[in-house]
Scaffold this active site. Sequence first.
Site, PDB file in Angstrom:
ATOM      1  N   ASP A 162       0.855  -1.179   0.000  1.00 25.85           N
ATOM      2  CA  ASP A 162       0.000   0.000   0.000  1.00 25.85           C
ATOM      3  C   ASP A 162       0.896   1.236   0.000  1.00 25.85           C
ATOM      4  OD1 ASP A 162      -2.338   1.557   0.234  1.00 25.85           O
ATOM      5  OD2 ASP A 162      -2.092   1.668   2.393  1.00 25.85           O
ATOM      6  N   THR A 205      -0.304   4.842   1.205  1.00 24.96           N
ATOM      7  CA  THR A 205      -0.571   5.731   2.317  1.00 24.96           C
ATOM      8  C   THR A 205      -0.417   5.007   3.643  1.00 24.96           C
ATOM      9  OG1 THR A 205      -2.157   6.894   0.929  1.00 24.96           O
ATOM     10  CG2 THR A 205      -2.250   7.325   3.288  1.00 24.96           C
ATOM     11  N   SER A 252     -12.349  14.411  -7.698  1.00 21.76           N
ATOM     12  CA  SER A 252     -11.274  13.801  -8.481  1.00 21.76           C
ATOM     13  C   SER A 252     -11.422  14.050  -9.969  1.00 21.76           C
ATOM     14  CB  SER A 252     -11.242  12.289  -8.220  1.00 21.76           C
ATOM     15  OG  SER A 252     -12.500  11.699  -8.525  1.00 21.76           O
ATOM     16  N   LYS A 300      -7.560  26.908  -6.972  1.00 20.17           N
ATOM     17  CA  LYS A 300      -6.321  26.141  -6.872  1.00 20.17           C
ATOM     18  C   LYS A 300      -6.598  24.722  -7.349  1.00 20.17           C
ATOM     19  CE  LYS A 300      -6.980  24.638  -2.073  1.00 20.17           C
ATOM     20  NZ  LYS A 300      -6.538  24.712  -0.691  1.00 20.17           N
ATOM     21  N   ARG A 353       4.728  17.309  -4.996  1.00 19.25           N
ATOM     22  CA  ARG A 353       3.382  17.387  -5.549  1.00 19.25           C
ATOM     23  C   ARG A 353       3.075  18.850  -5.834  1.00 19.25           C
ATOM     24  NH1 ARG A 353      -0.045  13.521  -1.520  1.00 19.25           N
ATOM     25  NH2 ARG A 353      -1.735  14.270  -2.820  1.00 19.25           N
ATOM     26  N   ASP A 391      -5.298   5.462  -3.571  1.00 20.92           N
ATOM     27  CA  ASP A 391      -5.116   6.890  -3.820  1.00 20.92           C
ATOM     28  C   ASP A 391      -5.137   7.180  -5.309  1.00 20.92           C
ATOM     29  OD1 ASP A 391      -4.870   9.458  -2.948  1.00 20.92           O
ATOM     30  OD2 ASP A 391      -3.145   9.068  -1.673  1.00 20.92           O
ATOM     31  N   LYS A 439      -7.167  -5.307  -4.877  1.00 20.63           N
ATOM     32  CA  LYS A 439      -5.827  -5.583  -4.369  1.00 20.63           C
ATOM     33  C   LYS A 439      -5.633  -7.080  -4.162  1.00 20.63           C
ATOM     34  CE  LYS A 439      -5.130  -1.208  -1.856  1.00 20.63           C
ATOM     35  NZ  LYS A 439      -4.791  -0.604  -0.555  1.00 20.63           N
TER      36      LYS A 439
END
EC number: 7.6.2.1
Length: 1519
Positions: free
Chosen positions: A629, A631, A806, A833, A871, A953, A1072
Amino acid sequence: MDRKKPDHTDGNGTPMSPFDDTYKLEANQEFDLGARDDDFKSESISKGSDGLFEEMVVDSTQDLGERPNDVVGSSDGSLKKSAHRTRKLKREKAFRQMRDNFKDAIDEFKDKKESDDLNERDRSEEYRTVYFNIPLPQDMVDEDGEAIVKYPRNKIRTTKYTPISFFPKNIFLQFNNFANIYFLILCILGAFQIFGVSNPGLAAVPLIVIVILTSIKDGFEDSRRTLLDMEVNNTKTHILTGVENSNVPFDKVSMWRKFKKTNTKILMRVFQYFGEHFTSAGKEARQHRLQQKKKFKRAGTALPRSSLDSMQSIRMSGDYLRPSLDPQIDNQWKQENTGANLVNTNLPVNEDSKFKKNYWKNVRVGDIIRIHNNEEIPADIILLSTSDEDGVCCIETKNLDGETNLKIRQALKCTSNIRSPRNIARTNFWVESEGPHANLFNYQGNFKWLDPTDRATKNEPVSINNVLLRGCTLRNTKWAMGMAIFTGDDTKIMLNSGVTPTKKSRISRELNLSVLINFIVLFVLCLIAAIVNSVYYHRKPKSRDFFEFGTIAKTPTLNGFVSFWVALILYQSLVPISLYISVEIIKTCQAIFIYLDVMLYYEKLDYPCTAKTWSISDDLGQVEYIFSDKTGTLTQNVMEFKKCTVNGVSYGRAYTEALAGLRKRQGIDVDAEAKIERREIAHDREVMIDELSKISDNSQFYPDELTFISKEFAYDIQGTNGAIQQKCCEHFMLALALCHTALVEHDPKDRNRLEIKAQSPDEAALVTTARDVGFGFVGKTKTGLIVEMQGVQKEFELLNILDFNSTRKRMSCIIKIPPKTPDGNPSALLICKGADTVIYSRLSRKSGVNDETVLEKTALHLEQYATEGLRTLCVAQREFDWATYEAWNEKYNVAAAALSHREEELEAVYELIEKDMVLLGGTAIEDKLQDGVPNSIAMLGNAGIKLWVLTGDKVETAINIGFSCNLLNSEMQLLVIKSDGEDVAHYGSTPQEIVSNLLTDYLRDNFGLQGTEEEINHAKNEHSVPKGEFAVIIDGEALKIALANDEDRRKFLLLCKNCKSVLCCRVSPAQKAAVVKLVKNTLDVMTLAIGDGSNDVAMIQAADVGVGIAGEEGRQAVMCSDFAIGQFRYLTRLLLVHGRWCYKRLAEMIPQFFYKNVIFTFALFWNGVHNNYDGSYLFEFTYLTFYNLAFTSIPVIIMGVLDQDVSAKIAMAVPELYRSGILRLDWNQGRFVWYMLDGLYQSVICYFFPYLLYRKNNIVTKNGLGLDHRFYVGIPVAGICVIAANCYLLMEQRRWDCFSCFFIFLSVVIYFGWTGIWSSSLNSFEFFKSASRVFDTPAYWAVIAVGSFFCLLPRFTYDCVQKMLYPSDVDIIREMWSSGMFDRYPENYDPSDPDQEKLEAVYSTPFGDTSYGHIDIASSSNNPSTSVVDEEYAMGNIPSHKEGRLDKGSENRMNVGGPQFRKSINGNMDAGWSAIRTSLDRTRNDMLASRELDTRFSVERARVSLDLPGLTKAETLLK
């Protein structure tokens, strides 16, 4: 089955009321629910039933449907029919009661089956209707008026056993092992005297001990999962009482559940008794309880007790010291309700309706639940209302999808103003819902009610944005109220979690084949013995006629049959029962050593490495694929603002992991460079703190938390570089302080300190940095935001917030700007932003609005930031007049009020205003990796282990982390797989065609493969690291298609296997697990999955080895894992050191065990040649027991526990040694057969050397007594076996220490000692005085010495030749070790530890070498192998060169390179001028020449096959 919608009219087309007895559900116009509840009646009842119960229940429901409405007439026939129906109904009721009482007992012992096909988990077609405060329709209840539909309880169980099922289920699993069945059969045979076993009870002891010890180990492992389940199930929540829930029948506790509860209470009482009487803490607690009891007794009051069950939870229960409802809330509804008319004010107020504490396990479908801030959601619930006036709440979904950012959920509009239990009790509604399925991002349903005024049916669609899923945590919201729609196993988090598996190591699985080979050999030996004994039955003279009075079996055939079973008992040690208990002992010791390793101890959390599944420690040494994973596993869940660019000027200094990896590939000593850079950063930090302190008294400035380090920014915000740049910097930071959805809360420890709570850690980092430099967001009002600007608080009126999602990849806010004159009109300022590509595409292209040079400089800065693994996002604004805003706001209000397609309507309105913007600048945020992650990944790569990242993510963040931890680099070509987009439109018309064609093209063009079965079979034997510089990037939708059919699965697997890195983004927990199973089952490789949250549980359970990380925020994965560690970097030592040791130890110990038993057993077999295999023993009976118990067992166990071919520091310094486990070189069936043949040869020496000695000489003792008794011959035979077996083990053992040598010596001494002691006892009968006779003859000692020598000679010769002429890698490393080449490494050496000094390797090997070949010795050199310009450290960014000013520090950093370095740079710039083609090229060269860009590395990014978010390129931004 076919489903049919019911008719919801009265026959005339008029909808029925839900209050009518004959009411049926209204058909849904917007969401076709298809089948209705009359289908559920037969399906849901029979669900989970077994055999007869299922048939009876289905029949009963069919009969009920055919039952007439009344009984007409009074004839005998009618009476008989009526009586028959009555009896039938009674039988059906009795059957249902029997089912309710015992169905749970049947299900208790059934193993849950987990489907690998994700589509089989989709039960969305099993529609359900849930009512609140409405009686169920007649077709949904039985004759007793109880609900027919059965929903699962909210009580979950992730354990393999329960206290009731443990014994039978565990015994059943243990006897799935064929060896245990074999030993059980032998114990049964031994009970019959005909087979000659003198003590059957003693013979059964080893099997009994093994079964008991294994049961204790399994119970201990599963007990911790049981405690976690009890903790979760007994977590408290608040459930509405006073309103009957008719959706589920009254919770009648079945007889089976009563039996279980009684056993649980007894078990808890037993544990409590032992704890209170045998532990110091328990004794103190008991004493305190008794004192409290006396105290209350004297006071005349009873002890307080909980009305709930005995097992309390330590999880947060939200026990707030306030009433469960406020008195004034009842009137609040009338004042604030401007939406749907849901509350029926004609109904009386229910004074009994209130929220009461209850346990999670008691939540039922249809219950109204209230959750408080920071509490977890107990079930999947539809959100009805929140403490927020707009009905919104924030949730953290980290446990579900791995994302740490907060998500917004919206209450239903029709219920958002219901804020008290009394008002909810005065409502009547129902929910038509789809069935349970595992998709975390989708839900469809309809919320329906009757308007109390006109009795019209109203409807509001329900989407995933109106649902709170179990496992989420409520954040930044005082309370939320909702209706449970899915409970227990039907919740999405449970559907995504796999069934707790029973894992078995690879060696243990392959050991069954070795045991089977031995069984075949044993069968052949027994068959030979039976045939020989049968053939020679009538041989003359027959001694049995004179001494034994014949045999029990009177015929040759029967005698041969009996001889077969006698031989089976005689030669049973060929399949040693002690092997299994020895392996269990070794694995237990290995687990203890792993736990005690201080190098795996995480001090911050006080957490050592814990082995939770002891039986698979050897699998740690064979792992080829790691699935991780992102995060919380690779990262710390911490975002730090590092750099920004404002008006074309870059600010900030940072030395990131991605930059260090890039410099390392250039041949630079990154450790030395990092030290210098960090020292400079620390100096700039002090300067910046001093300068910021001079500007104003910032009440929320905490220097220890400052992450944005730029003294140039501190200078420019004071106007040192001009008023224009000062205004730009101030306006940029003010925009960050305004454009967000964050909240502030007072720190409980310091009330003057405000904590920022944001939807995402990125947003929190932006707002925090703005606060640090003097623009602090300090609170909200009803109309706007309060910002403290340089010590002065100002309020800004917030008009609208355009939410982030998203798809949009941006968020905006609109601020009201007051009019410049009293009579003037205000204006509006849009601040936006978002992702750099999104913002750049919405900038104004009008001349003079955006400076082209500033756009180019900003794009180049963003490109450089992205190269450093940061980022990036951009900030822009647009100002427009008030009339424009009012016109747009009308459209916004219409879209926000839409009941259907609301998101699409809002998106279209957002597009109208978010355009023609002016660029303010860009930011760069570092997603902090855990300590040592890049080095750990590099070491694992050198060991031949492939790492795939599976994250929930988004793609952008996953790619940034990929570059930060050096999974991705600028030399790679990224193969993007997606299912939609303009750039893939030519690949097909459907998503399935697009994905399939992409896979085909990538395989064919880059690797020359077609995706055939033959290629897969070839890939199974290929274990090398991929050679090409390729990486696969795939999202969840494309992955779902790629796993849908066999052909695409095959292509996807081949493509990923040939790429160095694989990133799967936006994947669900079930996906997963599916990827892990695809690799594990298809390629037949050892897999390991590592994660930290509930969303990782499925893949942790699917992998061969599951590792959980004990995170600071939760340990959901830890309890379901096989091993638990504190940080990712500890995985390196766990695999390379402990995994490798465990694997090599067992790989040597198991064949050694078989070998020593082959010697002993075949010596008995050779003796049968001389007695016609009649079953007589060559050895005295105690030798048979003590050979495996005392003579040879302890040394082999010691070797399996303590042996080391290299030390821990060498295993970490030379990770390539790990590859032998991947290639399975240390344990295979060929090695096993080799040891068996060696044992066969040595058995010939052991038996025939003493035999020939006695046969020719017939040796006698000094007193004339002979030594021709079979037991006397067995003494030297056993002696050679014992000495040869122990010396053979010592010869193959890699590490000789006092401990192991002592036990080898002791084992040999025990043989001599026992022979002397036992033969001195009269109880030894025939064996009496044998030692004194045999040991007194020189021939005995001679044959012992010569026999042992010839036993060991062949293997000793082979080992010498192999090590001198054909040494393996480990042989070479051991020679280097003994020569002192590793002396400079400390004993606790760990390259992944950031606090340790990095040392150069004393060897070199090509990365990804396909063969397990030899490591080349390389001399140490301080010079890099490649020619790289010795560039200086110019990380400091400076203001634009057009301003004509540089600070002194920047000037010094520019000139530290000296004339030669400047000449080299200028020469490169001059060469570049001839190739200038665009304005961007000119700007880049200007910035390089003026050192506004970092000149130490190229900003070329990885090549991508398709458009991919997260890869910032200046050329792309400026298109």
